[in-house]
Design a protein around this motif. Structure first.
Motif: not given
Lengths: 192, 243, 270
Positions: B21-25, B59-61
Motif C-alpha cells: 500500500v505504501a509503495i502504491g501511494l 497491486a501485483i504484490v
C-alpha cells in the motif's frame, strides 16, 4: 574445504536453484532472438534469474530451520559465510558464462562483460537475502529497484552511473563488497 | 459475507500488504514529482497516468501475497501445517473461499488505485504547468482502477498454480520495466500487443505508441479475458488439488 | 510408515571405558576430563528488548548421565539450549562445552549432536541430501549417512523430499543428522515429541545407552513420566530462573513423584 563442499552440496541439491538456472537459460534463448540487440536482452529481464539465484541461495537457509543444522555443524560463522559466498560464486560463474554464450549463439553478437555483471548482482542479491532472511520482501525490493526505480533514475539523476545497478565492473565491485560485508556482519552477530 | 470479512482481516493483517500500500501511494506520486523537476521529460496527455501504471507493482504484490501467505513455508517445520489448512477448515467450500478472496483483493486494490490516482493526479496538476487534470479524466481513473484490479487477480491466479510468490512476482514486476518481456516480444510478433499488460494500458493511456490501437473498452476486454482464463486455470487447480 | 528404529549400538566408535554402575551414581572427578562432554551453563542472562528471558541461569550436565531440563512453555528451555549451541548470544554469562564455547570447538560435529524443534532440514531437499551436506560440513565419511539412516529407521524414505515427511519422520531425520559424528554430547529439545510409542521406547533405551557409554545427554521435555524413566539428573526452570536441580531422587524429594514435584516447583497447579 569441507565447508565449501557442504555449501556446494546444499546448492546442488536444492531443486529451486536448478529450476532458476535452467529457466534463465531458456529465457535467454527466447529473448536473444526477440531483442533488437543482445545487450538489451542481457542487461534486461535476464537479470531477474540471477537475482533469484542469489536470493534463494541465502534465504533457503532460513526455511525448515536449516540454519540451526548449519550452525551446529559449522559454528564458526565468518568461515561458514565465506564458504557460502564461495559456493555461490562457483555455481554462478558457469551459469553466467553459459547465459552469455547462449546469447552469442542465438543473436550472433557477443557481450562477454555481462557475465561479470550477473555474478556481481547474484552476490549482491545473496547479501540482501542474508540481511532480510525472507524471500518475498527481498525479492520485491530487488526487483523493484533493478527493474523500476533504477531504470527511472538512470536518465534523470547525475549520480546514476554510480548506483547499485551499474553494469560497470568498477562500480559493481565496491557495491558487491559493501553488500557482502553487511551480510557477513549480520550473519556473524545476529541470533540465528 | 462472513468469509469476505475473514479474508479482509487476513489481508489487512499482513505486513507485506501494508508495504505494498505504501509503495502504491508513494511510487507513482514520487515519479511524477521526479519527472516534473526533470527537463528531459516532455508533458503529454498521459502524464500522471504513465506514472500510475508503474504503481501497479503494489497491486501485483497484494495479489501474490494474498495467495502465497496461505502456503508460506518460511521458517516452518516439516509436518507443520500451513494457513490454508485453517482457512479451508473455517470455510470448507473452496469456491466460496476463492470468491471471498477475490472480492477482498479486488476491493482493496481498487480502493488503493483510486486513492493513489487522486494523489498522483493532484501532484501532476500542481507540478506540471502544461497538463491539467479535470473531471473529464474520471473514466481514465476508473481505467487505472480496472488495470490494477486485473493485474492483482492475474498475479493471484498465477500464484494459485505455483503456490510460491517467486515466479509471479518476478514475471510480473520485470514486465513493468521499460524493456519488458512483452515489449521485446512485440518485435517478433504483433500478437504481443494483445498481451494482458500491453492491452490493458489502453484502459487509461491515450497516446498509443504501438501499431495496434485499441479503444479503452476493447483493451479492458482483452485484459479481462486474459485474467478470466488465467485466474480460471488457477481456480480449477485450487479446487482439484489437495490443499 | 517408516520402519522401526534399529536396536541401539553399544558404545560404537568410542574408546571410553563403559561404566558398570547404574544411573544415579557420581562420576569420578578425574574421569570427566578424559571422556569429555561436560556442559556448564554459568550465570547466563538473556534479554530481548526489555524482556528478560533468562535470569542468571547456572547448571551442569555431566558425562555418563542423562540430564533433563524441565519447565513450562516459555520458561526459557529452548533459549538456553540455543545459547549453549551458539545459535543465540547470551546477554551475559557463559555456556561452555568442556570449558570451550560451542563456536570454538575443534570438531563440533564429533563433539556435539543437537536436535531442536522440527527436522532442521529444508523442505525441498531429500532426507539423504540433507544428511550428505551435514556430513560434508563435519568431514564425516559418506558411508556414515547410510548408517544413521538405518539407525533411525529412515533408510527406505531417504530419497523422498522432507516436505512429505510426517512430524515423527522429520524428528528422526533431525536425530540422524545429530548422530552423524557419533558425538560425545547430545542436546535434544523435546526428543520424544512427535514420535510413535515404538520410537519413544527406542529413544529411551538409546539415550540410557549413550550415558552408559560415558557420553553426555541433555534433553528438554514435557513428558514427565518419560523423564522419570530415562534421566539421572533434573534441572527445573520457571520464568527464566532455576527453581530446582539435582539428581532425580533429590528433586522428587518427598513430593512422591516428578509430576507432583514439577507442579509444586513451578506453581503450575494454581
Amino acid at each position: 574445504m569441507n565447508l565449501l563442499r557442504a555449501e556446494l552440496l546444499k546448492l546442488a541439491t536444492l531443486p529451486a536453484i536448478r529450476f532458476t538456472v535452467i529457466g534463465t537459460w531458456a529465457v535467454t534463448v527466447l529473448l536473444s532472438a526477440a531483442a533488437p540487440d543482445v545487450s538489451t536482452a542481457l542487461y534486461g529481464p535476464l537479470l531477474a534469474g540471477f537475482l533469484i539465484l542469489g536470493l534463494i541461495a541465502a534465504t533457503s537457509e532460513y526455511q525448515g530451520g536449516q540454519i540451526r543444522t548449519t550452525l551446529v555443524a559449522a559454528p564458526r560463522r565468518v568461515t561458514t559465510y565465506v564458504a557460502k559466498v564461495g559456493a555461490l560464486v562457483v555455481i554462478t560463474l558457469p551459469a553466467a558464462a553459459v547465459t552469455v554464450a547462449l546469447g552469442t549463439i542465438v543473436s550472433g553478437e557477443s557481450e562477454a562483460k555481462a557475465a561479470g555483471y550477473f555474478a556481481f548482482t547474484t552476490v549482491i542479491a545473496h547479501a540482501v537475502g542474508s540481511l532480510t532472511r525472507r524471500t518475498l520482501p527481498a525479492l520485491v525490493g530487488l526487483l523493484a529497484y533493478y527493474f523500476i526505480v533504477g531504470p527511472l533514475l538512470q536518465p534523470r539523476v547525475p549520480f546514476a552511473k554510480y548506483l547499485l545497478d551499474s553494469p560497470d565492473w568498477f562500480v559493481a565491485l565496491p557495491w558487491t563488497a559493501v553488500a557482502t560485508s553487511l551480510g557477513l556482519l549480520a550473519f556473524r552477530s545476529r541470533d540465528a | 459475507m462472513k468469509a469476505l470479512r475473514a479474508e479482509l482481516t487476513k489481508l489487512t493483517s499482513l505486513p507485506g500488504v501494508w508495504i505494498a500500500v505504501a509503495i502504491g501511494l508513494v511510487l507513482p506520486a514520487g515519479v511524477t514529482v521526479l519527472n516534473a523537476s526533470n527537463s528531459r521529460s516532455v508533458p503529454s496527455a498521459d502524464t500522471g497516468f504513465r506514472e500510475l501504471a508503474i504503481g501497479v507493482v503494489a497491486a501485483i504484490v497484494i495479489g501474490v501475497v494474498a495467495i502465497s501467505s496461505e502456503y508460506l513455508a518460511e521458517g516452518e517445520e516439516s509436518g507443520g501445517s500451513r494457513q490454508i489448512t485453517t482457512s479451508l477448515t473455517a470455510v470448507p467450500s473452496r469456491s466460496r473461499f476463492l470468491l471471498a478472496k477475490t472480492a477482498a483483493v479486488a476491493g482493496t486494490v481498487g480502493l488503493l488505485a483510486l486513492i493513489s490516482s487522486a494523489i498522483t493526479l493532484t501532484a501532476t496538476d500542481l507540478t506540471s504547468a502544461d497538463v491539467s487534470i479535470g473531471t473529464s479524466d474520471l473514466p481514465r481513473v476508473l481505467g487505472i482502477a480496472a488495470y490494477w484490479i486485473f493485474s492483482a487477480l492475474l498475479a493471484a491466479g498465477i500464484t494459485l498454480v505455483t503456490r510460491s510468490g517467486i515466479i509471479p512476482l518476478s514475471v510480473l514486476i520485470v514486465n513493468i520495466s521499460v524493456v519488458s518481456v512483452s515489449f521485446l516480444l512485440t518485435k517478433v510478433t504483433r500478437l504481443a500487443y494483445y498481451f494482458p499488460d500491453l492491452a490493458g494500458t489502453h484502459l487509461f493511456l491515450r497516446d498509443s505508441d504501438g501499431p495496434v490501437d485499441l479503444t479503452p473498452v476493447a483493451g479492458g476486454l482483452v485484459m479481462g479475458l486474459w485474467v478470466a482464463v488465467i485466474a480460471g486455470i488457477g481456480a480449477a487447480a485450487f479446487v482439484r488439488r489437495d490443499a | 510408515m517408516p520402519p522401526p528404529f534399529q536396536n541401539p549400538p553399544t558404545g560404537r566408535g568410542q574408546g571410553v571405558v563403559l561404566r558398570s554402575d547404574g544411573p544415579g551414581s557420581d562420576v569420578p572427578a578425574g574421569w570427566i576430563a578424559l571422556a569429555g562432554g561436560m556442559l556448564s551453563i554459568h550465570e547466563v542472562t538473556k534479554r530481548r528488548g526489555s524482556r528478560e528471558i533468562l535470569s542468571g541461569l547456572s547448571f551442569e550436565a555431566r558425562p555418563g548421565r542423562v540430564t533433563a531440563f524441565l519447565g513450562p512453555n516459555g520458561a526459557g528451555k529452548t533459549s538456553t539450549l540455543r545459547i549453549l549451541l551458539g545459535l543465540d548470544t547470551a546477554t551475559s554469562g557463559t555456556a561452555l562445552i568442556d570449558g570451550v564455547p560451542f563456536a570454538r570447538l575443534a570438531d563440533p560435529v564429533r563433539k556435539v549432536g543437537a536436535v531442536l524443534e522440527g527436522s532442521g532440514a529444508h523442505r525441498s531437499r531429500t532426507g539423504r541430501a540433507h544428511l550428505r551436506w551435514v556430513a560434508a560440513a563435519g568431514g564425516v565419511p559418506r558411508a556414515r549417512v547410510d548408517e544413521v539412516l538405518e539407525l533411525v529407521g529412515l533408510a527406505d524414505d531417504s530419497r523422498r523430499r522432507v516436505r512429505s515427511y510426517s512430524l515423527g519422520m522429520g524428528r528422526r531425520l533431525g536425530l540422524a543428522a545429530a548422530l552423524l559424528g557419533d558425538p560425545d554430547v547430545l542436546v535434544l529439545d523435546e526428543p520424544v515429541n512427535g514420535l510413535d510409542p515404538e520410537g519413544i521406547r527406542w529413544i529411551r533405551t538409546f539415550l540410557r545407552d549413550r550415558a552408559a557409554s560415558g557420553r553426555t545427554v541433555l534433553l528438554s521435555s514435557h513428558f514427565l513420566g518419560e523423564v522419570a524413566a530415562t534421566v539421572d539428573d533434573v534441572v527445573v526452570i520457571d520464568r527464566g530462573r532455576i527453581v530446582a536441580q539435582g539428581s532425580l531422587s533429590e528433586v522428587v524429594g518427598d513430593h512422591g513423584s516428578i509430576e507432583n514435584a514439577y507442579f509444586a516447583l513451578t506453581g503450575g497447579a494454581r
